[in-house]
Design an enzyme around this catalytic site. Sequence first.
Site, PDB file in Angstrom:
ATOM      1  CD  GLU A 172     -24.018 -18.590 -74.580  1.00  0.00           C
ATOM      2  OE1 GLU A 172     -23.301 -19.314 -75.293  1.00  0.00           O
ATOM      3  OE2 GLU A 172     -23.594 -17.547 -74.064  1.00  0.00           O
TER       4      GLU A 172
ATOM      5  CG  ASP B 242     -17.182 -20.572 -82.123  1.00  0.00           C
ATOM      6  OD1 ASP B 242     -18.295 -20.382 -82.664  1.00  0.00           O
ATOM      7  OD2 ASP B 242     -17.068 -20.866 -80.933  1.00  0.00           O
TER       8      ASP B 242
ATOM      9  CD  GLU C  21     -17.377 -17.614 -75.555  1.00  0.00           C
ATOM     10  OE1 GLU C  21     -18.012 -17.681 -74.485  1.00  0.00           O
ATOM     11  OE2 GLU C  21     -17.895 -17.807 -76.659  1.00  0.00           O
TER      12      GLU C  21
ATOM     13  CD  GLU D 239     -24.746 -23.611 -82.332  1.00  0.00           C
ATOM     14  OE1 GLU D 239     -23.663 -24.201 -82.422  1.00  0.00           O
ATOM     15  OE2 GLU D 239     -24.849 -22.450 -81.908  1.00  0.00           O
TER      16      GLU D 239
HETATM   17  C1  NSP Z   1     -21.518 -21.371 -83.151  1.00  0.00           C
HETATM   18  C2  NSP Z   1     -21.509 -21.087 -81.679  1.00  0.00           C
HETATM   19  N1  NSP Z   1     -22.591 -21.392 -80.929  1.00  0.00           N
HETATM   20  C3  NSP Z   1     -22.560 -21.130 -79.587  1.00  0.00           C
HETATM   21  C4  NSP Z   1     -21.494 -20.587 -78.984  1.00  0.00           C
HETATM   22  C5  NSP Z   1     -21.454 -20.339 -77.498  1.00  0.00           C
HETATM   23  N2  NSP Z   1     -21.366 -18.966 -77.175  1.00  0.00           N
HETATM   24  C6  NSP Z   1     -20.403 -20.290 -79.790  1.00  0.00           C
HETATM   25  N3  NSP Z   1     -19.262 -19.760 -79.282  1.00  0.00           N
HETATM   26  N4  NSP Z   1     -20.401 -20.552 -81.142  1.00  0.00           N
END
Ligand code: NSP
Length: 247
Positions: free
Chosen positions: A149, A55, A97, A229
Amino acid sequence: MDGKSKPGVPYDVMTDTWVKKHRLIYIGATRHPFILSIRDGTVDLSAFKRWLGQDYIFVRAFVPFVASVLIKAYKKGDESSGDMEVILSGLGSLNDEIAWFKQEASKWGVDLSQVAPEKPTQDYCRFLEELMRPEVDYTVAMAAFWAIEAVYQESFAHCLEEGSKTSTELQEACQRWGNDGFGRYCSSLRNIADRQLEKVASGSVPLVKVSEDAVSKAEVTFLRVLEYEVDFWNMSCGTDGHSAPKP
Ligand SMILES: Cc1ncc(CN)c(N)n1
């Protein structure tokens, strides 16, 4: 409002319609077994660490995507809409983040410099690159931005709801996307996407005129986000058939 709505009767905005129409995959993305395992306290920590490293790579690629949406909002030239302020606030939280990922990685002993992108991460990042192209409509890019998001917001908020058994050490991660402020930010993104998607309705003046083509492209893009996702969560669990063996 669509032409069939009656005065005083609530009607579905486009994103509501999509979520209802594609309910199965939407649930698949927002109630994935990986998320459910965080929520019930049984998550495999090697899966969590894999998710963390992948991520981090995704979020770095997400920053230029959001910047490209900001450029599209600027080019639209509607200063009074407030879209740029919402998108800018998103860029600000992505800065936090990235710092959080670095701090979390050191806490869990994950060396981010050694993490190579796995196939689902590569594919998702490539998809973001496609969406960054100037010829991609603002409406399509906004629909993707909101969906990306929203999946995290809904997933992690679920891990904080009453009755969840999320471990203390993972609660902070869940708070990052599951908090009310992030929820309000996702609602703002959704409102922008819906305003853009509002179509010409008989007898009413649309807020924004977009072509049918952009609307159907936006729906396809929404669906692709959900698929990416799900693949991303599968990879994190190690159930995608591509992931490296568990450490
Ligand atoms: C795969 C993924 N999707 C969404 C997000 C949210 N910004 C994330 N951090 N990573």
